[in-house]
Design an enzyme around this catalytic site. Structure first.
Site, PDB file in Angstrom:
ATOM      1  N   GLY A 191     -23.101   3.566  -4.211  1.00  0.00           N
ATOM      2  CA  GLY A 191     -21.922   3.986  -4.975  1.00  0.00           C
ATOM      3  C   GLY A 191     -21.471   2.863  -5.886  1.00  0.00           C
ATOM      4  O   GLY A 191     -22.268   2.008  -6.286  1.00  0.00           O
ATOM      5  N   ASN A 192     -20.176   2.831  -6.169  1.00  0.00           N
ATOM      6  CA  ASN A 192     -19.664   1.848  -7.125  1.00  0.00           C
ATOM      7  C   ASN A 192     -19.984   0.409  -6.706  1.00  0.00           C
ATOM      8  O   ASN A 192     -20.575  -0.348  -7.468  1.00  0.00           O
ATOM      9  CB  ASN A 192     -18.148   2.046  -7.300  1.00  0.00           C
TER      10      ASN A 192
ATOM     11  N   LYS B 296       0.867  -1.184   0.000  1.00  0.00           N
ATOM     12  CA  LYS B 296       0.000   0.000   0.000  1.00  0.00           C
ATOM     13  C   LYS B 296       0.894   1.221   0.000  1.00  0.00           C
ATOM     14  O   LYS B 296       2.028   1.168   0.481  1.00  0.00           O
ATOM     15  CB  LYS B 296      -0.874   0.015   1.261  1.00  0.00           C
TER      16      LYS B 296
ATOM     17  N   GLY C  54     -25.539   2.118   1.030  1.00  0.00           N
ATOM     18  CA  GLY C  54     -24.713   2.750   0.001  1.00  0.00           C
ATOM     19  C   GLY C  54     -25.380   2.678  -1.364  1.00  0.00           C
ATOM     20  O   GLY C  54     -26.222   1.805  -1.625  1.00  0.00           O
TER      21      GLY C  54
HETATM   22  P1  NAD Z   1     -18.373   5.119  -3.423  1.00  0.00           P
HETATM   23  O1  NAD Z   1     -17.787   6.391  -2.975  1.00  0.00           O
HETATM   24  O2  NAD Z   1     -18.550   4.853  -4.886  1.00  0.00           O
HETATM   25  O3  NAD Z   1     -19.845   4.942  -2.766  1.00  0.00           O
HETATM   26  C1  NAD Z   1     -20.086   5.084  -1.409  1.00  0.00           C
HETATM   27  C2  NAD Z   1     -21.599   5.155  -1.193  1.00  0.00           C
HETATM   28  O4  NAD Z   1     -21.861   5.200   0.209  1.00  0.00           O
HETATM   29  C3  NAD Z   1     -22.267   6.397  -1.784  1.00  0.00           C
HETATM   30  O5  NAD Z   1     -23.541   6.052  -2.298  1.00  0.00           O
HETATM   31  C4  NAD Z   1     -22.444   7.313  -0.575  1.00  0.00           C
HETATM   32  O6  NAD Z   1     -23.533   8.219  -0.745  1.00  0.00           O
HETATM   33  C5  NAD Z   1     -22.735   6.274   0.489  1.00  0.00           C
HETATM   34  N1  NAD Z   1     -22.491   6.718   1.844  1.00  0.00           N
HETATM   35  C6  NAD Z   1     -21.448   7.450   2.311  1.00  0.00           C
HETATM   36  N2  NAD Z   1     -21.599   7.675   3.641  1.00  0.00           N
HETATM   37  C7  NAD Z   1     -22.740   7.050   3.998  1.00  0.00           C
HETATM   38  C8  NAD Z   1     -23.433   6.901   5.218  1.00  0.00           C
HETATM   39  N3  NAD Z   1     -22.977   7.442   6.356  1.00  0.00           N
HETATM   40  N4  NAD Z   1     -24.580   6.189   5.222  1.00  0.00           N
HETATM   41  C9  NAD Z   1     -25.055   5.642   4.093  1.00  0.00           C
HETATM   42  N5  NAD Z   1     -24.454   5.750   2.899  1.00  0.00           N
HETATM   43  C10 NAD Z   1     -23.307   6.448   2.866  1.00  0.00           C
HETATM   44  O7  NAD Z   1     -17.503   3.974  -2.733  1.00  0.00           O
HETATM   45  P2  NAD Z   1     -17.305   2.471  -3.198  1.00  0.00           P
HETATM   46  O8  NAD Z   1     -16.173   2.403  -4.145  1.00  0.00           O
HETATM   47  O9  NAD Z   1     -18.618   1.892  -3.571  1.00  0.00           O
HETATM   48  O10 NAD Z   1     -16.783   1.811  -1.835  1.00  0.00           O
HETATM   49  C11 NAD Z   1     -17.662   1.410  -0.805  1.00  0.00           C
HETATM   50  C12 NAD Z   1     -16.921   0.532   0.201  1.00  0.00           C
HETATM   51  O11 NAD Z   1     -16.393  -0.614  -0.473  1.00  0.00           O
HETATM   52  C13 NAD Z   1     -15.723   1.168   0.913  1.00  0.00           C
HETATM   53  O12 NAD Z   1     -15.632   0.600   2.207  1.00  0.00           O
HETATM   54  C14 NAD Z   1     -14.539   0.698   0.077  1.00  0.00           C
HETATM   55  O13 NAD Z   1     -13.337   0.694   0.824  1.00  0.00           O
HETATM   56  C15 NAD Z   1     -14.984  -0.708  -0.241  1.00  0.00           C
HETATM   57  N6  NAD Z   1     -14.328  -1.305  -1.407  1.00  0.00           N
HETATM   58  C16 NAD Z   1     -14.441  -0.746  -2.647  1.00  0.00           C
HETATM   59  C17 NAD Z   1     -13.828  -1.351  -3.744  1.00  0.00           C
HETATM   60  C18 NAD Z   1     -13.986  -0.796  -5.130  1.00  0.00           C
HETATM   61  O14 NAD Z   1     -13.502  -1.450  -6.068  1.00  0.00           O
HETATM   62  N7  NAD Z   1     -14.660   0.331  -5.332  1.00  0.00           N
HETATM   63  C19 NAD Z   1     -13.073  -2.525  -3.570  1.00  0.00           C
HETATM   64  C20 NAD Z   1     -12.980  -3.100  -2.299  1.00  0.00           C
HETATM   65  C21 NAD Z   1     -13.620  -2.478  -1.231  1.00  0.00           C
END
Ligand code: NAD
Length: 427
Positions: free
Chosen positions: A220-221, A106, A218
């Site tokens: 998001g992605n 990392k 959530g």
């Molecule tokens: P993102 O930023 O695309 O989406 C996050 C979502 O969570 C958004 O819809 C946001 O509005 C919502 N959110 C934020 N705070 C909130 C709260 N207090 N209550 C409810 N909803 C809330 O992020 P992502 O890429 O989808 O990542 C989400 C999680 O998955 C994180 O923990 C990240 O570390 C983990 N993760 C992501 C990936 C990846 O490839 N994107 C890979 C492994 C792990």
């Protein structure tokens, strides 16, 4: 006074617990409790106003016994080396649990991209690579995006690496834009990966997706593709939550007949926040954000952020819930984890459930190294095979040794890395 939370101490405590189950010898413990290598360096940058600023950068390589190390680079004003150390160790276990031939690393830079121009960010990216150019690369250590870094940052870093080495090395870094060495399927990979493991869990638990309800935290992605994947299995998602930037709080969007990701995306901003007035117009109930956890559903998918299923919030979890699929990193606290275990709720632990992202990054690296790119269905098919086989190994071990799924996942990961270290004659 309570001492501040230290993620590296937490990562070490998790490792120690697993080392006890595995009865690892003292030397192997000593080797795996700490990173193999750490680089700490200065990145001097001439700012747009002509002044100079020196940023602090890191790269921590926890272990590379199973292959080149892999892990993201984060830009964050509160970045600490202990956070980077913990994340590098978790990367080692994540790559190992899905059995990809990579180790864990990392990196980071203490900076806030919100207050930096694009030119200044480019200088930080190039400066970071100049400091570690001899110690990273396609056969040594492969970085990727993480918090507040994106495909453009990766491309600047690749360009600097190629200038220094005088050759094209697209496999040096992943998370690049599609068309510039990025892989198709990467956007969908983490969310779909969660669902590939959930599908397998439902098979062994005898659950019929068509009769199952899920609630998601959530939008998001990860969560959007998890929702799509669950609907494709024939299931129904009753609601999802998102963060409202204007109100500085989260809301839960519920529809008894099931939510429709396409209509929700049309009213979602680029940070995953859903417009609540428009949602009401589409027939959604808008509830407080923590309502996601108290729904009468079969499956909970936390896919937003860490520390969400806690000793307090777990009291609200319905007796109907049978599975928790952890899309987010670290959504469950240790006390809540003990409660999930005692209630017999089946947990698909984060570093297994969300390993689809790193698996697809590995596919990007493979495609770049051979300079030949797969179609999106090919990528997703391979992803499904990897995630399914990882789930099966963890589940079989959990059954055979009567272990909690999280402990079984740790035991598999750590034992593979320990074996690689032994086979190489390191300890
Ligand atoms: P993102 O930023 O695309 O989406 C996050 C979502 O969570 C958004 O819809 C946001 O509005 C919502 N959110 C934020 N705070 C909130 C709260 N207090 N209550 C409810 N909803 C809330 O992020 P992502 O890429 O989808 O990542 C989400 C999680 O998955 C994180 O923990 C990240 O570390 C983990 N993760 C992501 C990936 C990846 O490839 N994107 C890979 C492994 C792990």
């Amino acid at each position: 006074m309570k001492s501040a939370f230290n993620p590296f101490e937490m990562a070490q405590a998790q490792f120690d617990k697993c080392a006890d189950i595995l009865e690892l010898d003292a030397a192997t413990r000593e080797l795996l409790r700490f990173p193999l290598r750490e680089y700490h360096f200065a990145i001097p940058v001439r700012m747009d106003d002509g002044s100079f600023r020196v940023f602090r950068g890191f790269r921590v390589q926890h272990n590379d016994a199973r292959g080149p190390s892999k892990g993201g680079i984060r830009f964050h004003p509160q970045e600490t080396v202990d956070t980077v150390r913990a994340l590098s160790m978790w990367m080692t276990w994540k790559c190992s649990v899905v059995d990809i031939p990579l180790g864990g690393a990392k990196g980071g830079v203490i900076c806030d991209p919100h207050n930096l121009s694009l030119r200044e960010q480019e200088q930080i990216c190039r400066g970071w690579v100049r400091q570690v150019a001899k110690n990273v690369g396609p056969t040594l250590d492969v970085p990727a995006p993480d918090v507040m870094t994106n495909p453009q940052h990766m491309l600047w870093m690749l360009d600097e690496f190629e200038v220094i080495h005088g050759s094209k090395n697209p496999g040096f870094i992943t998370g690049k834009p599609v068309g510039m060495g990025g892989s198709l399927g990467r956007t969908e990979a983490t969310g779909y990966g969660v669902i590939f493991t959930l599908r397998e869990a439902m098979k062994v638990l005898g659950m019929d997706p068509a009769k199952s309800l899920a609630s998601v935290q959530g939008f998001g992605n990860v969560s959007q593709y998890a929702i799509r994947g669950f609907l494709a299995l024939g299931g129904k998602v009753v609601g999802c939550s998102s963060w409202d930037q204007a109100d500085q709080t989260s809301y839960y969007f519920r529809k008894a007949t099931g939510i429709d990701p396409d209509e929700l995306i049309s009213i979602t901003d680029r940070f995953g926040g859903i417009n609540k007035e428009k949602a009401k117009g589409l027939g959604y109930e808008v509830l407080p954000g923590d309502a996601w956890i108290e729904q009468d559903v079969d499956i909970l998918i936390p896919a937003a952020l860490e520390n969400q299923i806690t000793g307090e919030t777990i009291k609200k979890v319905s007796m109907r819930v049978r599975v928790v699929a952890e899309g987010a990193n670290g959504p469950t606290t240790p006390d809540a984890d003990a409660e999930l275990k005692s209630r017999g709720i089946f947990v698909i632990p984060d570093f297994l459930a969300n390993a689809g992202g790193v698996t697809c990054s590995y596919f990007e690296q493979v495609q770049c190294n051979m300079n030949y790119f797969w179609t999106q269905p090919e990528v997703l098919q391979r992803l499904d095979e990897k995630m399914t086989s990882a789930f099966k190994s963890v589940y079989e071990l959990a059954q055979n040794r009567n272990l909690y799924m999280r402990d079984a996942a740790y035991v598999i990961s750590v034992s593979r890395v320990a074996k690689a270290c032994h086979d190489r004659g390191w300890v």
